[in-house]
Design an enzyme around this catalytic site. Structure first.
Site, mmCIF file in Angstrom:
data_model
loop_
_atom_site.group_PDB
_atom_site.id
_atom_site.type_symbol
_atom_site.label_atom_id
_atom_site.label_comp_id
_atom_site.label_asym_id
_atom_site.label_seq_id
_atom_site.Cartn_x
_atom_site.Cartn_y
_atom_site.Cartn_z
ATOM 1 N N CYS A 134 -29.480 -19.367 -17.468
ATOM 2 C CA CYS A 134 -28.797 -18.185 -16.939
ATOM 3 C C CYS A 134 -27.715 -17.704 -17.901
ATOM 4 O O CYS A 134 -26.617 -18.255 -17.941
ATOM 5 C CB CYS A 134 -28.188 -18.517 -15.571
ATOM 6 S SG CYS A 134 -27.239 -17.145 -14.884
ATOM 7 N N CYS A 137 -24.506 -16.453 -16.329
ATOM 8 C CA CYS A 137 -23.629 -17.517 -15.810
ATOM 9 C C CYS A 137 -22.901 -18.213 -16.958
ATOM 10 O O CYS A 137 -21.719 -18.525 -16.851
ATOM 11 C CB CYS A 137 -24.431 -18.590 -15.059
ATOM 12 S SG CYS A 137 -25.686 -17.977 -13.946
ATOM 13 N N ASP A 138 -23.593 -18.502 -18.042
ATOM 14 C CA ASP A 138 -23.061 -19.417 -19.060
ATOM 15 C C ASP A 138 -22.795 -18.780 -20.424
ATOM 16 O O ASP A 138 -22.216 -19.434 -21.300
ATOM 17 C CB ASP A 138 -24.049 -20.588 -19.261
ATOM 18 C CG ASP A 138 -24.282 -21.342 -17.966
ATOM 19 O OD1 ASP A 138 -23.324 -21.478 -17.193
ATOM 20 O OD2 ASP A 138 -25.414 -21.790 -17.729
#
Ligand code: NDP
Length: 308
Positions: A134, A137-138
């Protein structure tokens, strides 16, 4: 034991749309949100193809609006995951988080799909310290660094473009000589000078040390030559698998695990059990098609209850 008229498993566009329709039909739906509240839309950036938003809309905002709409109309949204079930007779028996038992007259399975992993050495070892599925997300942790995205679908393109905005360089590792992604997404990739595409490249190993990932080993599909591409982050975008495991002992699925529904219907092989969204969608997997199938599932659940 608590008895629920319409129990909806999953909190993506399919689950929320089913809830909106079931609530408006006075069926007091209950959603069990699953592990990832909001589903896959929460991991994307701007959604440009959901009708009604001429300028596009943030995926998290879109799905959160759906949640608020479902709640306002009378849906109860509970944190929890269906961990086992007995669908052999009605009311259906479901266990939440391994302990709480509830009964349901109808069940709408809208549990979506989760990111696939490659199964190559190093992948699990560095999960969370260099390997991610992701980018939104990261990606932040890899600012100004070199990263790789594995895959050539729409997700891979979206992730590569997102990462290109913050990383120094993004390699796309693609196993064929063409991408599966839509033309529009491919054009976005082509417009980013810091994305380099490595065609015909098979990912073989994520390499690193105690500090984390420092490369991904790839092999040329034709020559068999291998080399390590120096990156500190590896983002996987190689498709998804349907989250149907809990229900698969009861409902028919195909060999990939997608729930099979009756022709032109959200009904499964078990009367009173319906499936909507990516868990049952082999072909389209779009937010709008998930929402539409959630609508159909709720309408059919209402008809089923009226017929009882
Ligand atoms: P896809 O299945 O479309 O693409 C998966 C990609 O991963 C393909 O390029 C595939 O290669 C590659 N791949 C699979 N396994 C391996 C492997 N073992 N090693 C290397 N590469 C591998 O998945 P997506 O998640 O990209 O998309 C799913 C659906 O969601 C699609 O319908 C897509 O259109 C949709 N979507 C739409 C978006 C939008 O409209 N904005 C955004 C994101 C997704 P190969 O082609 O060779 O099989």
């Amino acid at each position: 034991m608590e008895r629920i008229r319409v129990l909806i498993a999953g909190s993506g566009p399919a689950g929320y749309t089913a809830a909106i329709y079931a609530a408006r039909a006075n069926l007091s739906p209950v959603i069990y949100s699953g592990m990832e509240l909001g589903g896959q839309l929460t991991t994307t950036t701007v959604v440009e193809n959901f009708p009604g938003f001429p300028e596009g809309v943030d995926g998290t905002v879109l799905v959160d609006n759906m949640r608020r709409q479902a709640e306002r109309l009378g849906t109860e949204i509970r944190t929890g995951t269906i961990t086992s079930c007995d669908l052999s007779s009605r009311p259906f028996k479901l266990t939440v988080d391994g302990s709480v038992e509830v009964e349901a007259d109808t069940l709408i399975i809208a549990t979506g799909a989760s990111a696939k992993y490659l199964g190559i050495p190093g992948e699990q070892e560095f999960r969370g310290s260099g390997v991610s599925a992701c980018a939104t997300c990261d990606g932040f942790f890899y600012r100004k660094q070199d990263v790789a995205v594995v895959g050539g679908g729409d997700t891979a393109c979206e992730e590569a473009v997102y990462l290109a905005g913050m990383c120094n360089k993004v390699y796309m590792i693609i196993r064929r000589d063409q991408m599966r992604a839509s033309k529009a997404m491919q054009e976005k990739v082509a417009s980013r000078p810091n994305i380099e595409i490595l065609w015909n490249s098979l990912p073989k190993e994520v390499v690193g040390d105690i500090k984390g990932v420092n490369g991904i080993k790839i092999e040329d599909k034709f020559s068999g030559e291998s080399r390590v591409v120096p990156v500190t982050g590896v983002f996987l975008a190689v498709g998804h698998h349907p989250n149907s495991e809990v229900f698969a002992p009861w409902v028919n699925t195909d060999k990939e695990g997608y729930i099979q529904t009756l022709p032109d219907s959200p009904a499964t092989n078990i009367p009173g059990v319906f499936a909507a969204g990516d868990v049952a969608d082999v072909h389209y997997k779009q937010a709008i098609t998930a929402a539409a199938s959630g609508c159909r599932a709720a309408i059919e659940a209402d008809r089923f209850l009226q017929g009882q």
